[in-house]
Design a protein around this motif. Structure first.
Motif, short mmCIF file in Angstrom:
data_model
loop_
_atom_site.label_atom_id
_atom_site.label_comp_id
_atom_site.label_asym_id
_atom_site.label_seq_id
_atom_site.Cartn_x
_atom_site.Cartn_y
_atom_site.Cartn_z
N TYR A 218 4.24 -11.10 4.69
CA TYR A 218 5.52 -11.42 4.29
C TYR A 218 5.28 -11.84 2.78
N TRP A 219 5.91 -11.18 1.91
CA TRP A 219 5.84 -11.92 0.60
C TRP A 219 6.71 -12.86 0.43
N PRO A 220 6.68 -13.88 -0.22
CA PRO A 220 7.51 -15.32 -0.54
C PRO A 220 8.98 -14.98 -0.76
N VAL A 221 9.28 -13.87 -1.36
CA VAL A 221 10.59 -13.49 -1.87
C VAL A 221 10.66 -11.89 -1.71
N THR A 222 11.96 -11.49 -1.65
CA THR A 222 11.97 -9.98 -1.56
C THR A 222 11.56 -9.46 -3.04
N MET A 223 10.65 -8.42 -3.20
CA MET A 223 10.39 -8.23 -4.63
C MET A 223 11.19 -7.21 -4.88
N ARG A 224 10.92 -6.96 -6.54
CA ARG A 224 11.87 -5.82 -7.19
C ARG A 224 11.88 -4.48 -6.70
N ALA A 225 10.46 -4.08 -6.18
CA ALA A 225 10.33 -2.73 -5.64
C ALA A 225 9.09 -2.75 -4.77
N ALA A 226 9.03 -1.77 -4.10
CA ALA A 226 7.57 -1.67 -3.37
C ALA A 226 6.37 -1.96 -4.19
N PRO A 227 5.60 -3.01 -3.95
CA PRO A 227 4.48 -3.08 -5.07
C PRO A 227 3.40 -2.49 -5.07
N THR A 228 2.41 -2.61 -5.72
CA THR A 228 0.94 -2.45 -5.91
C THR A 228 0.19 -3.35 -5.37
N ILE A 229 -0.79 -3.31 -4.51
CA ILE A 229 -1.74 -4.31 -3.85
C ILE A 229 -2.90 -4.34 -4.47
N ASN A 230 -3.45 -5.62 -4.55
CA ASN A 230 -4.85 -6.03 -4.95
C ASN A 230 -5.38 -7.02 -4.07
N GLY A 231 -6.43 -6.55 -3.11
CA GLY A 231 -6.92 -7.29 -1.99
C GLY A 231 -6.92 -6.66 -0.72
N PRO A 232 -7.10 -7.17 0.31
CA PRO A 232 -7.27 -8.63 0.30
C PRO A 232 -8.70 -9.11 -0.22
N LEU A 233 -8.71 -10.43 -0.55
CA LEU A 233 -9.97 -10.88 -1.42
C LEU A 233 -10.34 -12.46 -0.97
N GLY A 234 -11.65 -12.70 -0.83
CA GLY A 234 -12.12 -13.92 -0.66
C GLY A 234 -11.83 -14.41 1.13
N GLY A 235 -11.59 -15.35 1.49
CA GLY A 235 -11.46 -16.15 2.60
C GLY A 235 -12.61 -15.86 3.52
N LEU A 236 -12.78 -15.83 4.80
CA LEU A 236 -13.71 -15.85 5.65
C LEU A 236 -13.68 -14.45 6.52
N THR A 237 -14.82 -13.79 6.69
CA THR A 237 -14.78 -12.49 7.61
C THR A 237 -15.85 -12.64 8.67
N SER A 238 -15.88 -12.01 9.65
CA SER A 238 -16.77 -11.57 10.74
C SER A 238 -16.45 -10.64 11.59
N LEU A 239 -17.54 -9.89 11.76
CA LEU A 239 -17.57 -8.70 12.75
C LEU A 239 -16.31 -7.70 12.33
N ILE A 240 -16.45 -7.40 10.93
CA ILE A 240 -15.23 -6.64 10.72
C ILE A 240 -15.90 -5.27 9.94
N SER A 241 -15.38 -4.05 10.04
CA SER A 241 -15.86 -3.02 9.00
C SER A 241 -15.21 -2.82 7.94
N SER A 242 -13.65 -3.17 8.17
CA SER A 242 -12.71 -2.92 7.06
C SER A 242 -11.50 -3.79 7.37
N ASN A 243 -10.83 -3.98 6.18
CA ASN A 243 -9.86 -4.90 6.45
C ASN A 243 -8.69 -4.40 4.81
N LEU A 244 -7.94 -3.94 5.57
CA LEU A 244 -6.90 -3.27 4.37
C LEU A 244 -5.46 -3.73 4.52
N ILE A 245 -4.71 -3.65 3.46
CA ILE A 245 -3.32 -4.00 3.30
C ILE A 245 -2.59 -2.85 3.09
N VAL A 246 -1.79 -2.23 3.86
CA VAL A 246 -1.23 -0.89 3.90
C VAL A 246 0.32 -0.95 3.96
#
Length: 278
Positions: A218-246
């Motif tokens: 969830y976004w911190p507030v309601t956004m003006r319109a459906a946003p464009t996305i950059n990421g996910p980036l950084g953090g920790l990952t293990s045993l994954i072939s993909s991680n997407l925000i859709v």
């Protein structure tokens, strides 16, 4: 005097003031009562009223993108400090801070903010700022404290070029008043309608390679319109072939992960940037 305009007694132990045949205020044994429509200029349209400034981040200390002072932009109309975009690719803005006032140096090609028409009512507005930059509103030159006309529901663009600016304010009326200092939290929330960052995490004991998992972010507030996305980036990952925000929407998006093997699979504390800028 009489009841048309002036002070009079409407009844026992009462004192009232009327204008144009309308009682505006009455004092009696219980105290005072406002009985007619009252417009106090300093409250409704002056420097004591709230949220007069149509510009967001007018003292541009909100910097969610982490833009570095003086960094050249890589494209036209690239956003830097929140709600402010550099018009010409390769140019930049820089700034100095003094006692919580940020003074920005605008490039020759300009730095600008687009005000959402949804926040504009038709009428007269006054633009004011401190500094040496020149200003335009929708391409027309505007001097400090000059009144302009805006059309309700139509976006308006305020641009500064070739000099410094600070404490920028565009407010209703024909008089420039003191800069409206909103709290940092209020200003940040206003900025997040157009751009925000949040964290996405998912962790499971995966059944095997190709196992699919999903949760909601969830976004911190309601956004003006459906946003464009950059990421996910950084953090920790293990045993994954993909991680997407859709499927981004004004309220949030779906965080999807596909495991690469069985076991403890996770994508944790990854940064997701959402932009619904004008």
């Amino acid at each position: 005097s009489g009841t048309d305009t002036g002070a009079y007694s409407p009844g026992a132990d009462q004192f009232a003031i009327a204008t144009a045949g309308v009682q505006r205020v009455r004092f009696d044994s219980s105290g005072s009562t406002f009985t007619g429509p009252v417009n106090v200029t300093n409250l409704n349209g002056g420097h004591l009223s709230g949220f007069r400034n149509l510009l967001i981040n007018g003292n541009p200390i909100i910097n969610q993108r982490g833009y570095v002072s003086g960094a050249a932009t890589s494209g036209a109309n690239e956003y830097t400090l929140d709600r402010w975009r550099v018009v010409v690719s390769g140019q930049s803005i820089s700034w100095t801070d003094s006692e919580n006032v940020r003074t920005v140096t605008a490039p020759a090609g300009g730095v600008e903010q687009v005000i959402e028409g949804l926040n504009i009512l038709s009428g007269t507005y006054t633009l004011n700022w401190t500094g040496t930059a020149t200003a335009t509103v929708d391409g027309s030159s505007v001097s400090k404290g000059e009144a302009i006309t805006l059309t309700g529901g139509t976006n308006a663009t305020v641009r500064f070029s070739g000099g410094t600016f600070a404490l920028v304010q565009l407010e209703p009326g024909t008089e420039a008043t003191l800069f409206e200092r909103r709290s940092y939290g209020q200003e940040l929330a206003l900025c997040q309608r157009y751009y925000c960052e949040t964290k996405a995490s998912v962790r499971v004991y995966a059944a095997g390679a190709g196992a699919f998992y999903e949760n909601q972010i969830y976004w911190p507030v309601t956004m003006r319109a459906a946003p464009t996305i950059n990421g996910p980036l950084g953090g920790l990952t293990s045993l994954i072939s993909s991680n997407l925000i859709v499927s981004p929407e004004v309220g949030g998006a779906r965080n999807q992960m596909v495991a690469s093997a069985s076991g403890d699979a996770y994508a944790l504390n990854r940064t997701v940037a959402a932009s619904a800028e004008l």
